[in-house]
Motif scaffolding. Sequence first.
Motif, short mmCIF file in Angstrom:
data_model
loop_
_atom_site.label_atom_id
_atom_site.label_comp_id
_atom_site.label_asym_id
_atom_site.label_seq_id
_atom_site.Cartn_x
_atom_site.Cartn_y
_atom_site.Cartn_z
N ASN A 244 19.85 -8.35 -1.42
CA ASN A 244 20.68 -7.84 -0.33
C ASN A 244 22.07 -7.58 -0.87
OD1 ASN A 244 22.12 -7.29 1.95
ND2 ASN A 244 21.67 -9.20 2.99
N ASP A 245 22.41 -6.30 -1.01
CA ASP A 245 23.75 -5.93 -1.49
C ASP A 245 24.84 -6.41 -0.54
OD1 ASP A 245 23.12 -4.57 -3.91
OD2 ASP A 245 22.36 -2.90 -2.72
N ASN A 246 24.47 -6.65 0.70
CA ASN A 246 25.44 -7.10 1.70
C ASN A 246 25.25 -8.57 2.05
OD1 ASN A 246 26.59 -4.46 2.10
ND2 ASN A 246 24.65 -3.94 3.06
N GLY A 247 24.70 -9.33 1.14
CA GLY A 247 24.39 -10.74 1.39
C GLY A 247 25.58 -11.67 1.25
N TYR A 248 26.60 -11.41 2.00
CA TYR A 248 27.80 -12.25 2.00
C TYR A 248 27.65 -13.34 3.06
CZ TYR A 248 29.53 -8.26 -0.59
OH TYR A 248 29.68 -7.26 -1.49
N GLY A 249 28.47 -14.36 2.97
CA GLY A 249 28.40 -15.49 3.89
C GLY A 249 28.42 -15.09 5.35
N HIS A 250 29.23 -14.12 5.71
CA HIS A 250 29.34 -13.73 7.12
C HIS A 250 28.14 -12.91 7.61
CE1 HIS A 250 30.82 -10.12 5.08
NE2 HIS A 250 30.48 -9.46 6.18
N SER A 251 27.33 -12.36 6.69
CA SER A 251 26.19 -11.54 7.11
C SER A 251 24.85 -12.14 6.71
CB SER A 251 26.31 -10.12 6.53
OG SER A 251 26.27 -10.18 5.12
N ALA A 252 24.85 -13.28 6.07
CA ALA A 252 23.59 -13.88 5.61
C ALA A 252 23.48 -15.34 6.01
CB ALA A 252 23.49 -13.73 4.09
N LYS A 253 23.89 -15.64 7.23
CA LYS A 253 23.87 -17.03 7.69
C LYS A 253 22.53 -17.48 8.23
CE LYS A 253 28.74 -17.21 8.81
NZ LYS A 253 29.75 -17.28 9.83
N ASP A 254 21.75 -16.55 8.75
CA ASP A 254 20.49 -16.90 9.41
C ASP A 254 19.32 -16.73 8.44
OD1 ASP A 254 18.26 -17.22 10.99
OD2 ASP A 254 18.91 -15.83 12.56
N PRO A 255 18.72 -17.81 7.96
CA PRO A 255 17.62 -17.68 6.99
C PRO A 255 16.33 -17.11 7.58
CG PRO A 255 17.90 -19.97 7.62
CD PRO A 255 19.02 -19.20 8.28
N THR A 256 16.27 -16.95 8.90
CA THR A 256 15.07 -16.38 9.52
C THR A 256 15.23 -14.88 9.81
OG1 THR A 256 15.82 -16.87 11.78
CG2 THR A 256 14.58 -18.60 10.61
N MET A 257 16.40 -14.33 9.56
CA MET A 257 16.69 -12.94 9.87
C MET A 257 16.26 -12.02 8.72
SD MET A 257 17.89 -10.70 11.97
CE MET A 257 18.80 -11.62 13.17
N ILE A 258 15.62 -10.92 9.07
CA ILE A 258 15.28 -9.89 8.11
C ILE A 258 15.95 -8.61 8.57
CG2 ILE A 258 13.42 -8.51 7.12
CD1 ILE A 258 11.59 -10.89 7.52
N TYR A 259 16.65 -7.95 7.66
CA TYR A 259 17.38 -6.73 7.99
C TYR A 259 16.64 -5.50 7.47
CZ TYR A 259 21.29 -9.79 9.05
OH TYR A 259 22.08 -10.76 9.59
N ARG A 260 16.71 -4.45 8.26
CA ARG A 260 16.18 -3.16 7.84
C ARG A 260 17.38 -2.33 7.39
NH1 ARG A 260 11.40 -0.36 10.18
NH2 ARG A 260 11.41 1.68 9.21
N THR A 261 17.24 -1.65 6.26
CA THR A 261 18.35 -0.88 5.72
C THR A 261 17.86 0.51 5.33
OG1 THR A 261 20.08 -0.82 4.04
CG2 THR A 261 17.99 -1.78 3.39
N GLU A 262 18.78 1.44 5.19
CA GLU A 262 18.43 2.80 4.81
C GLU A 262 18.63 3.05 3.32
OE1 GLU A 262 20.31 5.63 7.34
OE2 GLU A 262 19.38 4.83 9.13
#
Length: 155
Positions: A107-125
């Motif tokens: 995740n190129d955007n896996g910073y602390g403020h955007s990667a806090k929830d270990p159950t979340m999966i993000y869709r990206t373009e």
Amino acid sequence: AVVSTQSTGDGYDLETFAVARQFGIRLVRFPKTDSKNHKEDTFNHADHIATNYKRSLDALWAMYPDKEFVFIMEDDLIVSPDFFDYFNQLVPILRSDKTLFSASAWNDNGYGHSAKDPTMIYRTEFFPGLGWIMSKKFWLEVVEPTWPKCSQGYS
């Protein structure tokens, strides 16, 4: 589950090969290509990457024609203990959502403020690469027919 391991590449990094042999990973090496871009007289970095991916994916599907998915991992990727469990849980999503190119562990955007929830999966373009899985069906129907022309004439 049976896991087939395969390593492809165009380099000759002795440390990578030693580790692969230690873990019983089959190695397939490609000679560096000197193919040219159709638009230029030079072979640029993007062409080189596209060529290596195309050769690697073609080789993997040819060696394992009955496999439904291929898993690609960069040789310098450091993974967590649940890395393969993560992908195992995403396979059903890839099977059911035909619009997904792949599932990735990077995740190129896996910073602390955007990667806090270990159950979340993000869709990206955008394609994150590094550690990812793709279905053979998606490769054959969507990706392979539209692969960049620069890599079609690799040697």
